[in-house]
Design an enzyme around this catalytic site. Structure first.
Site, PDB file in Angstrom:
ATOM      1  N   GLY A 162      59.837  24.617  40.387  1.00 51.96           N
ATOM      2  CA  GLY A 162      60.249  23.704  39.323  1.00 51.96           C
ATOM      3  C   GLY A 162      61.380  22.791  39.721  1.00 51.96           C
ATOM      4  O   GLY A 162      62.553  23.197  39.712  1.00 51.96           O
ATOM      5  N   LEU A 163      61.037  21.553  40.043  1.00 46.60           N
ATOM      6  CA  LEU A 163      62.033  20.520  40.347  1.00 46.60           C
ATOM      7  C   LEU A 163      61.991  19.447  39.240  1.00 46.60           C
ATOM      8  O   LEU A 163      63.016  19.093  38.670  1.00 46.60           O
ATOM      9  CB  LEU A 163      61.720  19.892  41.717  1.00 46.60           C
ATOM     10  CG  LEU A 163      62.633  18.760  42.193  1.00 46.60           C
ATOM     11  CD1 LEU A 163      64.026  19.290  42.528  1.00 46.60           C
ATOM     12  CD2 LEU A 163      62.041  18.069  43.427  1.00 46.60           C
ATOM     13  N   GLU A 170      61.539  17.269  35.875  1.00 41.51           N
ATOM     14  CA  GLU A 170      61.792  17.438  34.432  1.00 41.51           C
ATOM     15  C   GLU A 170      61.202  16.250  33.679  1.00 41.51           C
ATOM     16  O   GLU A 170      60.833  15.248  34.307  1.00 41.51           O
ATOM     17  CB  GLU A 170      63.302  17.552  34.171  1.00 41.51           C
ATOM     18  CG  GLU A 170      63.906  18.739  34.899  1.00 41.51           C
ATOM     19  CD  GLU A 170      65.372  18.984  34.564  1.00 41.51           C
ATOM     20  OE1 GLU A 170      65.943  18.232  33.745  1.00 41.51           O
ATOM     21  OE2 GLU A 170      65.931  19.932  35.130  1.00 41.51           O
ATOM     22  N   GLY A 187      61.741  12.578  37.389  1.00 40.07           N
ATOM     23  CA  GLY A 187      60.637  12.872  38.311  1.00 40.07           C
ATOM     24  C   GLY A 187      60.988  12.373  39.693  1.00 40.07           C
ATOM     25  O   GLY A 187      61.495  13.123  40.530  1.00 40.07           O
ATOM     26  N   SER A 188      60.784  11.061  39.923  1.00 38.50           N
ATOM     27  CA  SER A 188      61.145  10.482  41.230  1.00 38.50           C
ATOM     28  C   SER A 188      62.643  10.661  41.479  1.00 38.50           C
ATOM     29  O   SER A 188      63.073  10.945  42.597  1.00 38.50           O
ATOM     30  CB  SER A 188      60.788   8.994  41.257  1.00 38.50           C
ATOM     31  OG  SER A 188      59.405   8.825  41.022  1.00 38.50           O
ATOM     32  N   THR A 242      53.048  23.226  38.597  1.00 38.13           N
ATOM     33  CA  THR A 242      51.830  23.894  39.044  1.00 38.13           C
ATOM     34  C   THR A 242      52.046  25.409  38.953  1.00 38.13           C
ATOM     35  O   THR A 242      53.044  25.909  39.473  1.00 38.13           O
ATOM     36  CB  THR A 242      51.489  23.467  40.489  1.00 38.13           C
ATOM     37  OG1 THR A 242      51.395  22.041  40.524  1.00 38.13           O
ATOM     38  CG2 THR A 242      50.188  24.083  40.980  1.00 38.13           C
ATOM     39  N   ILE A 291      28.931   3.919  45.943  1.00 41.41           N
ATOM     40  CA  ILE A 291      27.710   4.154  46.724  1.00 41.41           C
ATOM     41  C   ILE A 291      26.699   4.968  45.909  1.00 41.41           C
ATOM     42  O   ILE A 291      25.493   4.804  46.051  1.00 41.41           O
ATOM     43  CB  ILE A 291      28.069   4.819  48.079  1.00 41.41           C
ATOM     44  CG1 ILE A 291      28.794   3.793  48.956  1.00 41.41           C
ATOM     45  CG2 ILE A 291      26.830   5.379  48.782  1.00 41.41           C
ATOM     46  CD1 ILE A 291      29.426   4.349  50.218  1.00 41.41           C
ATOM     47  N   GLU A 340      54.377  15.427  44.737  1.00 43.50           N
ATOM     48  CA  GLU A 340      55.300  15.582  45.879  1.00 43.50           C
ATOM     49  C   GLU A 340      55.834  14.220  46.339  1.00 43.50           C
ATOM     50  O   GLU A 340      56.012  13.968  47.533  1.00 43.50           O
ATOM     51  CB  GLU A 340      54.639  16.361  47.029  1.00 43.50           C
ATOM     52  CG  GLU A 340      54.239  17.756  46.569  1.00 43.50           C
ATOM     53  CD  GLU A 340      54.113  18.764  47.684  1.00 43.50           C
ATOM     54  OE1 GLU A 340      54.747  18.582  48.737  1.00 43.50           O
ATOM     55  OE2 GLU A 340      53.390  19.746  47.472  1.00 43.50           O
ATOM     56  N   THR A 376      55.700   9.978  44.749  1.00 43.94           N
ATOM     57  CA  THR A 376      54.681   8.927  44.605  1.00 43.94           C
ATOM     58  C   THR A 376      54.628   8.052  45.863  1.00 43.94           C
ATOM     59  O   THR A 376      55.528   8.107  46.718  1.00 43.94           O
ATOM     60  CB  THR A 376      55.045   8.016  43.408  1.00 43.94           C
ATOM     61  OG1 THR A 376      56.304   7.398  43.703  1.00 43.94           O
ATOM     62  CG2 THR A 376      55.151   8.800  42.111  1.00 43.94           C
TER      63      THR A 376
HETATM   64  C1  LIG Z   1      49.190  17.749  38.609  1.00 48.40           C
HETATM   65  C2  LIG Z   1      50.656  17.692  38.913  1.00 48.40           C
HETATM   66  C3  LIG Z   1      51.258  18.780  39.509  1.00 48.40           C
HETATM   67  C4  LIG Z   1      52.644  18.750  39.751  1.00 48.40           C
HETATM   68  N1  LIG Z   1      53.251  19.881  40.247  1.00 48.40           N
HETATM   69  C5  LIG Z   1      54.609  19.911  40.332  1.00 48.40           C
HETATM   70  C6  LIG Z   1      55.276  21.129  40.663  1.00 48.40           C
HETATM   71  O1  LIG Z   1      54.646  22.158  40.908  1.00 48.40           O
HETATM   72  N2  LIG Z   1      56.635  21.124  40.687  1.00 48.40           N
HETATM   73  C7  LIG Z   1      57.368  20.013  40.406  1.00 48.40           C
HETATM   74  O2  LIG Z   1      58.595  20.085  40.447  1.00 48.40           O
HETATM   75  N3  LIG Z   1      56.757  18.827  40.089  1.00 48.40           N
HETATM   76  C8  LIG Z   1      55.394  18.764  40.032  1.00 48.40           C
HETATM   77  N4  LIG Z   1      54.766  17.604  39.664  1.00 48.40           N
HETATM   78  C9  LIG Z   1      55.570  16.426  39.355  1.00 48.40           C
HETATM   79  C10 LIG Z   1      55.443  15.275  40.340  1.00 48.40           C
HETATM   80  O3  LIG Z   1      56.085  15.576  41.550  1.00 48.40           O
HETATM   81  C11 LIG Z   1      55.992  14.025  39.640  1.00 48.40           C
HETATM   82  O4  LIG Z   1      55.061  13.672  38.637  1.00 48.40           O
HETATM   83  C12 LIG Z   1      56.228  12.885  40.572  1.00 48.40           C
HETATM   84  O5  LIG Z   1      57.281  13.160  41.457  1.00 48.40           O
HETATM   85  C13 LIG Z   1      56.538  11.566  39.836  1.00 48.40           C
HETATM   86  O6  LIG Z   1      57.520  11.761  38.854  1.00 48.40           O
HETATM   87  P1  LIG Z   1      57.259  11.211  37.349  1.00 48.40           P
HETATM   88  O7  LIG Z   1      55.924  11.724  36.942  1.00 48.40           O
HETATM   89  O8  LIG Z   1      58.413  11.569  36.518  1.00 48.40           O
HETATM   90  O9  LIG Z   1      57.144   9.644  37.501  1.00 48.40           O
HETATM   91  P2  LIG Z   1      58.372   8.600  37.494  1.00 48.40           P
HETATM   92  O10 LIG Z   1      59.417   9.051  38.438  1.00 48.40           O
HETATM   93  O11 LIG Z   1      58.743   8.326  36.093  1.00 48.40           O
HETATM   94  O12 LIG Z   1      57.654   7.324  38.105  1.00 48.40           O
HETATM   95  C14 LIG Z   1      56.883   6.396  37.318  1.00 48.40           C
HETATM   96  C15 LIG Z   1      56.528   5.230  38.233  1.00 48.40           C
HETATM   97  O13 LIG Z   1      57.731   4.562  38.654  1.00 48.40           O
HETATM   98  C16 LIG Z   1      57.777   4.508  40.070  1.00 48.40           C
HETATM   99  N5  LIG Z   1      59.154   4.602  40.539  1.00 48.40           N
HETATM  100  C17 LIG Z   1      60.099   5.506  40.192  1.00 48.40           C
HETATM  101  N6  LIG Z   1      61.233   5.289  40.860  1.00 48.40           N
HETATM  102  C18 LIG Z   1      60.997   4.229  41.664  1.00 48.40           C
HETATM  103  C19 LIG Z   1      61.780   3.514  42.617  1.00 48.40           C
HETATM  104  N7  LIG Z   1      63.051   3.849  42.909  1.00 48.40           N
HETATM  105  N8  LIG Z   1      61.214   2.451  43.253  1.00 48.40           N
HETATM  106  C20 LIG Z   1      59.934   2.101  42.987  1.00 48.40           C
HETATM  107  N9  LIG Z   1      59.151   2.729  42.103  1.00 48.40           N
HETATM  108  C21 LIG Z   1      59.667   3.786  41.457  1.00 48.40           C
HETATM  109  C22 LIG Z   1      56.933   5.702  40.532  1.00 48.40           C
HETATM  110  O14 LIG Z   1      56.491   5.538  41.870  1.00 48.40           O
HETATM  111  C23 LIG Z   1      55.805   5.676  39.514  1.00 48.40           C
HETATM  112  O15 LIG Z   1      54.865   4.709  39.885  1.00 48.40           O
HETATM  113  C24 LIG Z   1      53.395  17.591  39.444  1.00 48.40           C
HETATM  114  C25 LIG Z   1      52.750  16.472  38.875  1.00 48.40           C
HETATM  115  C26 LIG Z   1      51.409  16.533  38.589  1.00 48.40           C
HETATM  116  C27 LIG Z   1      50.769  15.322  37.934  1.00 48.40           C
END
Ligand SMILES: Cc1cc2nc3c(=O)[nH]c(=O)nc-3n(C[C@H](O)[C@H](O)[C@H](O)COP(=O)(O)OP(=O)(O)OC[C@H]3O[C@@H](n4cnc5c(N)ncnc54)[C@H](O)[C@@H]3O)c2cc1C
Length: 380
Positions: free
Chosen positions: A124-125, A127, A131-132, A158, A337, A363, A365
């Site tokens: 769990g990283l 929230e 995210g990013s 996950t 296809i 892991e 985007t």
């Molecule tokens: C099926 C699934 C399984 C997952 N499993 C885990 C898990 O086990 N543990 C865990 O901790 N996380 C997990 N995640 C979370 C995943 O790592 C995050 O969804 C991901 O890192 C993106 O974070 P966010 O969804 O908050 O998107 P956001 O960070 O809100 O991003 C939204 C958009 O903005 C863009 N963006 C954000 N910052 C920037 C920047 N500085 N420059 C340019 N573009 C930017 C992003 O690329 C994206 O296109 C999982 C996600 C999914 C969908």
């Protein structure tokens, strides 16, 4: 750099392929619709060493290399990307975190049953509002005597519901920023720790994803994982290696989508001939075959560097970025296809198309991979 697989690696590839074809292929759509796979599957995976691929045998692992790890994930993802995601998440994040930063006692207690497939873990990283920008997390852990008290929640985890334990990061000293975040191991059943909503996803549906909640959750001080304040830095190190796994998963998924499209192209006839004889269909197949091979080589290069003990921040990000983006194209071309049959669930093209998008998001985007690469290449 030797680009030829050894005979042992060829054998590994064919035994995992056989396993995937016989144990996964018949159930792919059933598990997709049920949004989960049976727990016994993990024991079957563990029998092949797939739940502790890279960990030494003394901790229940199979003692294989990073390249072997890629071969395994490719072959699973070629058939069922959701199962590959669960295997990659378990090996590459949670178990890896405990292996890399756990004490001897923590490795014995948690790594051994995880690597043997007896237990499943979550990591769990992320929230809901971070995210990013994961370091902006709000979850906190406060030391009270011999315990840490954790409060907050994690999103998109996950195995959040099905996991027997979670490796969770929390702020332990807000003033220290990135260096004020620590990691903890929390077992299922610990008062104050519970799973929240299970997500209903576009793809990777058999791999369960849920919210997890910590409400005055008390864990003993010895559940701290790694050095206090190093949890976020350690998480980034875990992700460097984890991204090689997602790259391999994307290569395998792309290969599965390509194989299905190639087969279909030679059985489907239009205008009195197989569609695979039309130049534009052949061009799609050729372009995907070339891109998949290039992605595979980038991924193996990152894995080979990991095996040599080198830092792979740049190479893992490149492999993950390229492999996931070419996999999206392979899955999309696979649907094209198949024509109308690509749009219905009787053919595998539809599921690859849904599953693949996660590879450009999880892991880190694609945009974040480009940031990581830019930081390495363009530092002034
Ligand atoms: C099926 C699934 C399984 C997952 N499993 C885990 C898990 O086990 N543990 C865990 O901790 N996380 C997990 N995640 C979370 C995943 O790592 C995050 O969804 C991901 O890192 C993106 O974070 P966010 O969804 O908050 O998107 P956001 O960070 O809100 O991003 C939204 C958009 O903005 C863009 N963006 C954000 N910052 C920037 C920047 N500085 N420059 C340019 N573009 C930017 C992003 O690329 C994206 O296109 C999982 C996600 C999914 C969908």
């Amino acid at each position: 750099m030797n680009l030829t697989l050894s005979s042992d690696q060829e054998l590994l590839r064919s035994s995992v392929r056989e396993f995937a074809e016989s144990e996964l292929r018949p159930h792919v759509m059933e598990w997709d619709e049920a949004q989960g796979f049976p727990r016994e599957l993990l024991a079957a995976c563990a029998d092949l060493g797939l739940m502790g691929i890279q960990f030494p045998e003394q901790w229940g692992g199979a003692g294989m290399s990073a390249i072997d790890y890629c071969l395994c994930l490719e072959e699973i993802a070629r058939v069922d990307p959701s199962v590959a995601l669960s295997v990659a998440a378990d090996n590459g994040m949670r178990t890896a975190h405990i292996f890399m930063f756990g004490t001897e006692e923590q490795r014995q207690m948690y790594l051994v049953p995880l690597a043997k497939g007896e237990k499943l873990a979550a990591w769990g990283l992320t929230e809901s509002s971070s995210g990013s920008d994961a370091a902006a997390m709000r979850t906190t852990a406060v030391r009270e005597g011999d315990e840490w008290v954790i409060n907050g929640s994690k999103q998109f985890i996950t195995h959040g519901q099905t996991g027997d334990l979670i490796v969770v990061t929390a702020v332990t000293n807000r003033a220290k920023g990135n260096r004020g975040i620590s990691a903890f191991i929390v077992e299922k059943g610990t008062p104050g720790f519970r799973a929240g909503k299970k997500e209903n996803k576009l793809g990777m549906r058999a791999s369960e994803t849920s919210e997890v909640i910590f409400d005055n959750c008390r864990v003993p001080a010895n559940q701290l994982l790694g050095v206090e304040g190093q949890g976020f830095i350690n998480a980034l190190q875990v992700l460097d290696a984890g991204r090689i796994g997602i790259a391999a998963l994307a290569v395998g998924l792309a290969q599965g989508a390509y194989d299905a499209a190639r087969s279909y192209a030679f059985v489907r006839t239009q205008f009195g001939q197989p569609i695979g004889t039309f130049q534009s269909i052949r061009a799609k197949l050729v372009d995907n075959a070339v891109r998949i091979e290039a992605a595979r080589l980038l991924t193996y290069r990152a894995a080979a560097m990991k095996d040599e003990g080198e830092r792979t921040t740049l190479e893992a990000a490149m492999a993950k970025l390229y492999s996931s983006e070419i996999a999206v194209r392979a899955a999309e071309d696979g649907v094209q296809i198949h024509g109308g049959y690509g749009f219905i669930k009787d053919y595998p093209a539809e599921k690859y198309f849904r599953d693949v998008k996660l590879t450009t998001i999880g892991e880190g985007t694609s945009e974040i991979q480009r940031l990581v690469i830019a930081r390495q290449l363009l530092a002034s």
